[in-house]
Design a protein around this motif. Structure first.
Motif, mmCIF file in Angstrom:
data_model
loop_
_atom_site.group_PDB
_atom_site.id
_atom_site.type_symbol
_atom_site.label_atom_id
_atom_site.label_comp_id
_atom_site.label_asym_id
_atom_site.label_seq_id
_atom_site.Cartn_x
_atom_site.Cartn_y
_atom_site.Cartn_z
ATOM 1 N N PRO A 1 7.850 13.483 -1.387
ATOM 2 C CA PRO A 1 7.740 14.212 -2.665
ATOM 3 C C PRO A 1 6.580 13.730 -3.522
ATOM 4 O O PRO A 1 6.156 14.456 -4.434
ATOM 5 N N SER A 2 6.065 12.542 -3.249
ATOM 6 C CA SER A 2 4.955 12.064 -4.069
ATOM 7 C C SER A 2 3.636 12.685 -3.631
ATOM 8 O O SER A 2 2.632 12.588 -4.331
ATOM 9 N N ILE A 3 3.615 13.304 -2.469
ATOM 10 C CA ILE A 3 2.397 13.940 -1.971
ATOM 11 C C ILE A 3 2.553 15.452 -1.875
ATOM 12 O O ILE A 3 1.693 16.208 -2.305
ATOM 13 N N ASP A 4 3.666 15.875 -1.305
ATOM 14 C CA ASP A 4 3.806 17.284 -0.939
ATOM 15 C C ASP A 4 4.211 18.133 -2.136
ATOM 16 O O ASP A 4 5.144 17.793 -2.858
ATOM 17 N N ARG A 5 3.525 19.237 -2.308
ATOM 18 C CA ARG A 5 3.886 20.159 -3.385
ATOM 19 C C ARG A 5 4.948 21.145 -2.934
ATOM 20 O O ARG A 5 5.473 21.925 -3.725
ATOM 21 N N SER A 6 5.236 21.160 -1.660
ATOM 22 C CA SER A 6 6.322 21.974 -1.115
ATOM 23 C C SER A 6 6.577 21.489 0.298
ATOM 24 O O SER A 6 5.789 20.714 0.855
ATOM 25 N N LEU A 7 7.674 21.953 0.886
ATOM 26 C CA LEU A 7 7.951 21.554 2.257
ATOM 27 C C LEU A 7 6.968 22.208 3.218
ATOM 28 O O LEU A 7 6.678 21.665 4.295
ATOM 29 N N ASP A 8 6.432 23.351 2.842
ATOM 30 C CA ASP A 8 5.370 23.967 3.630
ATOM 31 C C ASP A 8 4.175 23.017 3.705
ATOM 32 O O ASP A 8 3.516 22.897 4.751
ATOM 33 N N ASP A 9 3.900 22.338 2.587
ATOM 34 C CA ASP A 9 2.846 21.322 2.581
ATOM 35 C C ASP A 9 3.150 20.207 3.572
ATOM 36 O O ASP A 9 2.260 19.706 4.254
ATOM 37 N N THR A 10 4.412 19.814 3.617
ATOM 38 C CA THR A 10 4.807 18.769 4.562
ATOM 39 C C THR A 10 4.464 19.181 5.982
ATOM 40 O O THR A 10 3.886 18.396 6.748
ATOM 41 N N ALA A 11 4.794 20.414 6.313
ATOM 42 C CA ALA A 11 4.514 20.901 7.664
ATOM 43 C C ALA A 11 3.012 20.891 7.941
ATOM 44 O O ALA A 11 2.563 20.438 8.997
ATOM 45 N N THR A 12 2.245 21.370 6.979
ATOM 46 C CA THR A 12 0.788 21.375 7.138
ATOM 47 C C THR A 12 0.260 19.957 7.319
ATOM 48 O O THR A 12 -0.585 19.692 8.187
ATOM 49 N N ARG A 13 0.777 19.053 6.487
ATOM 50 C CA ARG A 13 0.315 17.667 6.537
ATOM 51 C C ARG A 13 0.668 17.011 7.874
ATOM 52 O O ARG A 13 -0.180 16.362 8.511
ATOM 53 N N VAL A 14 1.898 17.208 8.306
ATOM 54 C CA VAL A 14 2.337 16.632 9.577
ATOM 55 C C VAL A 14 1.470 17.132 10.720
ATOM 56 O O VAL A 14 1.014 16.370 11.573
ATOM 57 N N LEU A 15 1.211 18.430 10.676
ATOM 58 C CA LEU A 15 0.462 19.020 11.764
ATOM 59 C C LEU A 15 -0.994 18.575 11.728
ATOM 60 O O LEU A 15 -1.604 18.310 12.782
#
Lengths: 226, 226
Positions: free
Chosen positions: B52-66
């Motif tokens: 949550p300190s980086i991602d503005r949404s869970l979609d962001d999490t997916a993008t970041r992970v990928l």
DNA sequence: GCAATAGTGTCTATTAGACAATATGGG
DNA sequence: CCCATATTGTCTAATAGACACTATTGC
């Protein structure tokens, strides 16, 4: 990044199940809205927090939340979309899974609000309220998914009583899609649906030719089928 | 129920974004699997925890992970399904959102594993591995959604290079669906697609009649359109 | 019989599947 | 010319939309 338990509110997002519940009220599609008594106050889709000590899945959360609002165990709960982020809920970083649920029209009057919440059945396209959180967008999305599913033919069965006529089924589809359908073409399309069974000898009578009653076929378990 | 901070691991579920990444490898549909170095070890879909300190949404999490796995900013990330529960991840109550992602075939070789992880491009229907968590089910679901989207015509564009021939587009659809398509019928269907543009004067040449090159049309932003 | 709705039939335009025919380059 | 693949055409079967027709009840 260092993490402490003090930061847990920030580090662990709220996990929420929200539900767009639709039903038919005298031929019109309606959706259930509640007026929140806790902040943020205002109108919203029914929803609630995951409770990991009770819920075996977030689908369970949705079922539980809805049962607490409707006092009915609802069939057909389907995931629609996930919304998340730090701002959409003023209480903090949140992740909310939206579910689509359908209430048979003959169960409409079983749904009542509790002492602390007002409820309303609204036209999903013109609710007359601005919804809190991002629920306006969620409702729009749920309506889109609902309409896409009508072509399956199966889904509208969830909105009808146990026994219904083909004309009632057609009117249900029309209410969801907000378009007029041709009777002949409609019946041709659903004629070979594996989800429809005649109820032999059962007819709806009125001041006209009786109408054959149908029911959901054996094997149709009121869950979505792909 | 009383809740203390000591219980936070139990009360706050793990929030995860998992990704089913597909590409075309010499005409065959492949999906990216990674061999986990942390427990539980074994093969899995690429995924990671929400921050949550980086991602503005869970979609962001997916993008970041990928991006951390592929070193490419990927287009077309689409939510597929949410899986959740106390048992699916041995580390505790978890909620995981599965995303579908597509990698253009000419970017295939940009994807490499880091030092700690082995990666493999596998036939999505026969990976040759039993996946950890509930990722076998997730992969199956992602493949189902991918195939349903092919009828739109737009989605396969994400798997092709910037310029491609209609035959290549057809072969892409065939690889996804695992069926042979009729050339004439295929071209008739996509003829009026708003997402295809001829590249004037550009042809793919070989020992035969040159093939007109196409590209995704202006306005096609490599996001899913409903 | 008449009103009202149920249920079926028919015509036509459009679309999908199968297959054939033609076009155009490289050698 | 010949080969290989691109591109287009054609025939037919299935389907969809619009509309008309027949059927069966209550009154």
């Amino acid at each position: 990044l260092q993490r402490t338990k003090q930061q847990s509110k920030w580090l662990f997002p709220l996990v929420i199940a929200d539900v767009a519940l639709f039903t038919l009220d005298r031929g019109s599609l309606k959706t259930l809205l509640i007026q929140r008594t806790n902040a943020p106050t205002g109108w919203a889709l029914p929803g609630g927090l995951l409770d990991p000590s009770i819920d075996r899945s977030l689908d369970d959360t949705a079922t539980r939340v809805l049962a607490s609002k409707t006092h009915i165990n609802l069939f057909h709960l389907e995931q629609v979309i996930v919304r998340s982020g730090p701002k959409r809920d003023p209480r903090g970083w949140s992740i909310s899974v939206l579910y689509l649920a359908l209430l048979p029209s003959d169960k409409l009057h079983a749904v009542v609000g509790n002492k602390t919440e007002a409820i309303a059945w609204c036209d999903p396209e013109h609710t007359g309220h601005r919804l809190v959180f991002d629920h306006d967008l969620m409702l729009k999305e749920a309506l889109r998914v609902l309409r896409n599913r009508v072509t399956d033919g199966a889904l509208p069965l969830h909105l009808l009583p146990l026994r219904f006529t083909l004309t009632e089924l057609q009117h249900t589809c029309e209410a969801i899609l907000k378009v007029k359908l041709d009777k002949s073409a409609f019946r041709r399309q659903i004629r070979n649906s594996p989800w429809l069974s005649k109820v032999p000898g059962a007819y709806l009578r009125g001041a006209q030719r009786p109408a054959q009653l149908y029911r959901a076929a054996n094997g149709f378990n009121f869950k979505v089928s792909y």
